[in-house]
Design an enzyme around this catalytic site. Structure first.
Site, PDB file in Angstrom:
ATOM      1  N   ARG A 168       0.818  -1.229   0.000  1.00 50.89           N
ATOM      2  CA  ARG A 168       0.000   0.000   0.000  1.00 50.89           C
ATOM      3  C   ARG A 168       0.846   1.272   0.000  1.00 50.89           C
ATOM      4  O   ARG A 168       0.490   2.275   0.610  1.00 50.89           O
ATOM      5  CB  ARG A 168      -0.951   0.021   1.211  1.00 50.89           C
ATOM      6  CG  ARG A 168      -2.023  -1.036   1.206  1.00 50.89           C
ATOM      7  CD  ARG A 168      -3.018  -0.831   0.075  1.00 50.89           C
ATOM      8  NE  ARG A 168      -4.141  -1.725   0.169  1.00 50.89           N
ATOM      9  CZ  ARG A 168      -4.179  -2.951  -0.339  1.00 50.89           C
ATOM     10  NH1 ARG A 168      -3.141  -3.421  -1.015  1.00 50.89           N
ATOM     11  NH2 ARG A 168      -5.261  -3.699  -0.223  1.00 50.89           N
ATOM     12  N   SER A 238     -11.079  -0.811   2.569  1.00 53.16           N
ATOM     13  CA  SER A 238     -10.416  -0.827   3.891  1.00 53.16           C
ATOM     14  C   SER A 238     -10.109   0.596   4.327  1.00 53.16           C
ATOM     15  O   SER A 238      -9.472   1.344   3.582  1.00 53.16           O
ATOM     16  CB  SER A 238      -9.094  -1.584   3.812  1.00 53.16           C
ATOM     17  OG  SER A 238      -9.296  -2.885   3.328  1.00 53.16           O
ATOM     18  N   GLU A 334      -5.646   4.087   5.391  1.00 50.40           N
ATOM     19  CA  GLU A 334      -5.314   3.903   3.974  1.00 50.40           C
ATOM     20  C   GLU A 334      -5.967   5.026   3.157  1.00 50.40           C
ATOM     21  O   GLU A 334      -5.435   5.488   2.153  1.00 50.40           O
ATOM     22  CB  GLU A 334      -5.848   2.536   3.511  1.00 50.40           C
ATOM     23  CG  GLU A 334      -5.633   2.288   2.040  1.00 50.40           C
ATOM     24  CD  GLU A 334      -6.192   0.953   1.568  1.00 50.40           C
ATOM     25  OE1 GLU A 334      -5.846  -0.091   2.145  1.00 50.40           O
ATOM     26  OE2 GLU A 334      -6.986   0.978   0.602  1.00 50.40           O
TER      27      GLU A 334
HETATM   28  P1  FAD Z   1      -9.227   8.559  -6.015  1.00 53.04           P
HETATM   29  O1  FAD Z   1      -9.896   8.197  -4.731  1.00 53.04           O
HETATM   30  O2  FAD Z   1      -9.974   9.343  -6.998  1.00 53.04           O
HETATM   31  O3  FAD Z   1      -7.861   9.305  -5.664  1.00 53.04           O
HETATM   32  C1  FAD Z   1      -7.022   8.812  -4.659  1.00 53.04           C
HETATM   33  C2  FAD Z   1      -5.836   9.767  -4.525  1.00 53.04           C
HETATM   34  O4  FAD Z   1      -5.029   9.720  -5.700  1.00 53.04           O
HETATM   35  C3  FAD Z   1      -6.255  11.222  -4.360  1.00 53.04           C
HETATM   36  O5  FAD Z   1      -5.331  11.853  -3.504  1.00 53.04           O
HETATM   37  C4  FAD Z   1      -6.123  11.787  -5.763  1.00 53.04           C
HETATM   38  O6  FAD Z   1      -5.889  13.182  -5.772  1.00 53.04           O
HETATM   39  C5  FAD Z   1      -4.926  11.021  -6.294  1.00 53.04           C
HETATM   40  N1  FAD Z   1      -4.972  10.830  -7.744  1.00 53.04           N
HETATM   41  C6  FAD Z   1      -5.997  10.304  -8.471  1.00 53.04           C
HETATM   42  N2  FAD Z   1      -5.661  10.243  -9.771  1.00 53.04           N
HETATM   43  C7  FAD Z   1      -4.417  10.730  -9.877  1.00 53.04           C
HETATM   44  C8  FAD Z   1      -3.510  10.951 -10.970  1.00 53.04           C
HETATM   45  N3  FAD Z   1      -3.840  10.627 -12.232  1.00 53.04           N
HETATM   46  N4  FAD Z   1      -2.298  11.495 -10.709  1.00 53.04           N
HETATM   47  C9  FAD Z   1      -1.945  11.814  -9.440  1.00 53.04           C
HETATM   48  N5  FAD Z   1      -2.755  11.642  -8.382  1.00 53.04           N
HETATM   49  C10 FAD Z   1      -3.972  11.117  -8.586  1.00 53.04           C
HETATM   50  N6  FAD Z   1      -7.606  -0.912  -2.876  1.00 53.04           N
HETATM   51  C11 FAD Z   1      -6.776  -1.967  -2.961  1.00 53.04           C
HETATM   52  O7  FAD Z   1      -5.546  -1.797  -3.062  1.00 53.04           O
HETATM   53  N7  FAD Z   1      -7.252  -3.249  -2.942  1.00 53.04           N
HETATM   54  C12 FAD Z   1      -8.574  -3.517  -2.830  1.00 53.04           C
HETATM   55  O8  FAD Z   1      -8.966  -4.687  -2.811  1.00 53.04           O
HETATM   56  C13 FAD Z   1      -9.485  -2.421  -2.753  1.00 53.04           C
HETATM   57  N8  FAD Z   1     -10.795  -2.635  -2.635  1.00 53.04           N
HETATM   58  C14 FAD Z   1     -11.655  -1.575  -2.568  1.00 53.04           C
HETATM   59  C15 FAD Z   1     -13.037  -1.816  -2.480  1.00 53.04           C
HETATM   60  C16 FAD Z   1     -13.927  -0.757  -2.444  1.00 53.04           C
HETATM   61  C17 FAD Z   1     -15.412  -1.037  -2.361  1.00 53.04           C
HETATM   62  C18 FAD Z   1     -13.449   0.566  -2.492  1.00 53.04           C
HETATM   63  C19 FAD Z   1     -14.426   1.716  -2.499  1.00 53.04           C
HETATM   64  C20 FAD Z   1     -12.084   0.830  -2.557  1.00 53.04           C
HETATM   65  C21 FAD Z   1     -11.176  -0.246  -2.584  1.00 53.04           C
HETATM   66  N9  FAD Z   1      -9.791  -0.043  -2.672  1.00 53.04           N
HETATM   67  C22 FAD Z   1      -8.935  -1.100  -2.774  1.00 53.04           C
HETATM   68  C23 FAD Z   1      -9.243   1.337  -2.687  1.00 53.04           C
HETATM   69  C24 FAD Z   1      -9.289   1.984  -4.094  1.00 53.04           C
HETATM   70  O9  FAD Z   1      -9.992   1.187  -4.990  1.00 53.04           O
HETATM   71  C25 FAD Z   1      -7.889   2.242  -4.633  1.00 53.04           C
HETATM   72  O10 FAD Z   1      -7.133   3.020  -3.759  1.00 53.04           O
HETATM   73  C26 FAD Z   1      -7.932   2.941  -6.007  1.00 53.04           C
HETATM   74  O11 FAD Z   1      -6.673   2.852  -6.618  1.00 53.04           O
HETATM   75  C27 FAD Z   1      -8.380   4.391  -5.904  1.00 53.04           C
HETATM   76  O12 FAD Z   1      -8.627   4.845  -7.227  1.00 53.04           O
HETATM   77  P2  FAD Z   1      -9.472   6.166  -7.525  1.00 53.04           P
HETATM   78  O13 FAD Z   1      -9.318   6.444  -8.962  1.00 53.04           O
HETATM   79  O14 FAD Z   1     -10.837   6.038  -7.016  1.00 53.04           O
HETATM   80  O15 FAD Z   1      -8.637   7.225  -6.662  1.00 53.04           O
HETATM   81  N1  EPU Z   2     -10.524 -10.865   9.431  1.00 51.73           N
HETATM   82  C1  EPU Z   2     -11.259 -10.956  10.593  1.00 51.73           C
HETATM   83  N2  EPU Z   2     -12.253 -10.049  10.776  1.00 51.73           N
HETATM   84  C2  EPU Z   2     -12.528  -9.073   9.880  1.00 51.73           C
HETATM   85  C3  EPU Z   2     -11.772  -8.992   8.706  1.00 51.73           C
HETATM   86  C4  EPU Z   2     -10.766  -9.910   8.508  1.00 51.73           C
HETATM   87  O1  EPU Z   2     -11.027 -11.813  11.422  1.00 51.73           O
HETATM   88  O2  EPU Z   2     -13.453  -8.303  10.119  1.00 51.73           O
HETATM   89  C5  EPU Z   2      -9.434 -11.850   9.204  1.00 51.73           C
HETATM   90  C6  EPU Z   2      -9.925 -13.217   8.714  1.00 51.73           C
HETATM   91  O3  EPU Z   2      -9.115 -14.193   9.310  1.00 51.73           O
HETATM   92  C7  EPU Z   2      -9.623 -13.176   7.226  1.00 51.73           C
HETATM   93  C8  EPU Z   2      -8.344 -12.326   7.192  1.00 51.73           C
HETATM   94  O4  EPU Z   2      -8.513 -11.382   8.246  1.00 51.73           O
HETATM   95  O5  EPU Z   2      -9.430 -14.452   6.729  1.00 51.73           O
HETATM   96  C9  EPU Z   2      -8.117 -11.616   5.889  1.00 51.73           C
HETATM   97  O6  EPU Z   2      -9.309 -10.919   5.513  1.00 51.73           O
HETATM   98  P1  EPU Z   2      -9.546 -10.438   4.003  1.00 51.73           P
HETATM   99  O7  EPU Z   2      -9.238 -11.558   3.072  1.00 51.73           O
HETATM  100  O8  EPU Z   2     -10.894  -9.815   3.910  1.00 51.73           O
HETATM  101  O9  EPU Z   2      -8.418  -9.384   3.791  1.00 51.73           O
HETATM  102  P2  EPU Z   2      -7.964  -8.117   4.596  1.00 51.73           P
HETATM  103  O10 EPU Z   2      -6.557  -8.346   5.026  1.00 51.73           O
HETATM  104  O11 EPU Z   2      -8.930  -7.730   5.634  1.00 51.73           O
HETATM  105  C10 EPU Z   2      -6.944  -7.011   2.477  1.00 51.73           C
HETATM  106  C11 EPU Z   2      -6.971  -5.693   1.775  1.00 51.73           C
HETATM  107  C12 EPU Z   2      -8.194  -5.589   0.880  1.00 51.73           C
HETATM  108  C13 EPU Z   2      -8.172  -6.717  -0.128  1.00 51.73           C
HETATM  109  C14 EPU Z   2      -8.194  -8.031   0.638  1.00 51.73           C
HETATM  110  C15 EPU Z   2      -8.131  -9.227  -0.272  1.00 51.73           C
HETATM  111  C16 EPU Z   2      -5.788  -4.148   3.188  1.00 51.73           C
HETATM  112  C17 EPU Z   2      -5.858  -2.998   4.112  1.00 51.73           C
HETATM  113  N3  EPU Z   2      -6.950  -4.611   2.729  1.00 51.73           N
HETATM  114  O12 EPU Z   2      -8.015  -7.014   3.415  1.00 51.73           O
HETATM  115  O13 EPU Z   2      -8.087  -4.359   0.168  1.00 51.73           O
HETATM  116  O14 EPU Z   2      -9.287  -6.656  -0.985  1.00 51.73           O
HETATM  117  O15 EPU Z   2      -7.049  -8.075   1.523  1.00 51.73           O
HETATM  118  O16 EPU Z   2      -6.833  -9.407  -0.694  1.00 51.73           O
HETATM  119  O17 EPU Z   2      -4.703  -4.628   2.871  1.00 51.73           O
HETATM  120  C18 EPU Z   2      -8.605  -2.039   0.302  1.00 51.73           C
HETATM  121  O18 EPU Z   2      -7.399  -1.836   0.333  1.00 51.73           O
HETATM  122  O19 EPU Z   2      -9.449  -1.113   0.284  1.00 51.73           O
HETATM  123  C19 EPU Z   2      -9.092  -3.417   0.285  1.00 51.73           C
HETATM  124  C20 EPU Z   2     -10.381  -3.743   0.317  1.00 51.73           C
END
Ligand code: FAD
Ligand code: EPU
Length: 356
Positions: A168, A238, A334
């Site tokens: 991250r 997250s 995050e």
């Molecule tokens: P924005 O929120 O629009 O911008 C984020 C930041 O980047 C802001 O500071 C913005 O100014 C800057 N920025 C945007 N575009 C540019 C650019 N072109 N140049 C310079 N700066 C820029 N993240 C994970 O890593 N793994 C996950 O599994 C994951 N799951 C998610 C699930 C949900 C339901 C949600 C809502 C979010 C999740 N995220 C996850 C977080 C998110 O998807 C990522 O951080 C994504 O890359 C953000 O993209 P965005 O375009 O929406 O960024």
């Molecule tokens: N767990 C719990 N309770 C909870 C959540 C998780 O006990 O409420 C434990 C469980 O044991 C589970 C383990 O944590 O098996 C891992 O959970 P999960 O697979 O949901 O992953 P996470 O570590 O909670 C991360 C990323 C997610 C990404 C998933 C899948 C971060 C901060 N979050 O979550 O990214 O989708 O892994 O790889 O690293 C995001 O960054 O916005 C995001 C959604």
């Protein structure tokens, strides 16, 4: 930076431009489809001493207040494919949607991105926090990131080794603050090897007919079960990062909580922030319309889509303090926090041992 604070009218809604569905406004919102337009707008606002914010899909931000400047919504599109003997090379403009890119690659028989399906946001935002899920992250496929200084139009190519990708994290969170990401380069091997190391995917290892499409479908299925659709319950995925703690602390905690989930990263313990939050009894907790998701405690939901950014932040601070007091682990957000003038340092709110 001292901004011009005179006569700021904020009448453009940002509610549909952030996945927390926070109802704040900006002084101006403009969707851009080409780089020249983006640079001209940026320059014009900066010359007037007004703040500018570039957004992809607003899926990793928390607006606290109205934004006193220009919000540029990046929709600069384009996907270009070339090939070498072993790899497909993709050059993608930053306003493309990440999930659509994943679908596009699979449809074109270019494999590798399937574990990263259904992550919201734009391609240009993906390298900033090195998006990752289900055992993959963008760093596994990134070849370069192209950035521009919109004032002097200076373009730089940052090769993968200089992107400083970590969990991250990347150089773009710390340096190049005056630059905008305009495109990225990915390389994907022509020889596909499934990545099924993540716990949730292990059961697919027995499937001898595993295909990228099957992994893609399975990931979409588990993500939909676990993470609510943000248009129904606002959220930004997250809220906190998973903490990485010293071997000593990790072992100490394991002695007390033998069922604690963790993974090892160079002997350091990567813990589950969701598990820590759950242990502090926050699962399903709701305050001022903000709810700790009962299937995944790392996700804070704007349950009725009527809460303010401050309501969400207050619950996050409460969680931060509880986890810190119980485990001695101080979580790091995050999500980026944005106020009237732009991004603010989360340390202002997340301070060890603050009373709340
Ligand atoms: P924005 O929120 O629009 O911008 C984020 C930041 O980047 C802001 O500071 C913005 O100014 C800057 N920025 C945007 N575009 C540019 C650019 N072109 N140049 C310079 N700066 C820029 N993240 C994970 O890593 N793994 C996950 O599994 C994951 N799951 C998610 C699930 C949900 C339901 C949600 C809502 C979010 C999740 N995220 C996850 C977080 C998110 O998807 C990522 O951080 C994504 O890359 C953000 O993209 P965005 O375009 O929406 O960024
Ligand atoms: N767990 C719990 N309770 C909870 C959540 C998780 O006990 O409420 C434990 C469980 O044991 C589970 C383990 O944590 O098996 C891992 O959970 P999960 O697979 O949901 O992953 P996470 O570590 O909670 C991360 C990323 C997610 C990404 C998933 C899948 C971060 C901060 N979050 O979550 O990214 O989708 O892994 O790889 O690293 C995001 O960054 O916005 C995001 C959604």
């Amino acid at each position: 930076m001292i901004y011009n604070k005179k006569m700021i009218f904020c009448k453009y809604s940002l509610k549909k431009l952030n996945t927390f569905n926070i109802n704040v406004n900006a002084n101006k919102v403009i969707k851009v489809k080409n780089l020249i337009e983006l640079c001209e707008l940026w320059k014009k606002y900066k010359q007037k001493n007004r703040p500018c914010l570039i957004l992809g899909e607003g899926s990793n931000i928390l607006f606290l207040k109205n934004f006193y400047g220009l919000v540029i919504v990046n929709r600069i599109k384009g996907i270009y494919i070339s090939e070498s003997k072993k790899y497909w090379h993709l050059h993608i403009n930053s306003g493309e949607n990440w999930h659509k890119l994943v679908k596009f690659t699979i449809k074109n028989k270019i494999y590798g991105l399937e574990n990263l399906a259904l992550i919201p946001g734009c391609v240009g935002s993906a390298p900033i926090q090195n998006i990752g899920a289900y055992g993959s992250s963008i760093q596994d496929f990134c070849e370069y990131v192209d950035i521009i200084n919109p004032i002097n139009k200076n373009i730089k190519r940052i090769n993968k080794k200089n992107c400083n990708f970590k969990y991250r994290d990347s150089i773009f969170k710390h340096n190049y603050k005056n630059y905008i990401i305009i495109s990225i380069g990915l390389f994907l091997s022509k020889k596909w090897v499934p990545n099924l190391n993540y716990n949730d995917l292990k059961k697919l290892k027995h499937n001898i007919h595993i295909t990228p499409k099957k992994i893609f479908n399975y990931i979409c299925h588990i993500r939909k079960k676990k993470i609510p659709y943000h248009k129904i319950y606002g959220n930004a995925g997250s809220f906190f990062k998973n903490p990485i703690v010293s071997p000593n602390l990790g072992k100490k905690l394991l002695k007390i909580f033998s069922n604690m989930p963790f993974s090892l990263e160079n002997n350091f313990f990567k813990l589950s922030a969701g598990w820590l939050i759950n242990k502090c009894k926050f699962k399903g907790y709701i305050r001022k319309g903000v709810m700790v998701h009962s299937k995944q405690c790392l996700i804070l939901l704007n349950r009725f889509n009527t809460s303010s950014g401050r309501d969400i932040l207050n619950l996050a601070i409460k969680i931060y303090n509880s986890v810190g007091k119980k485990f001695g682990i101080w979580l790091e957000p995050e999500v980026k926090i944005i106020d009237n003038y732009g991004e603010i340092d989360p340390c202002i709110f997340f301070k060890k041992n603050t009373k709340f």
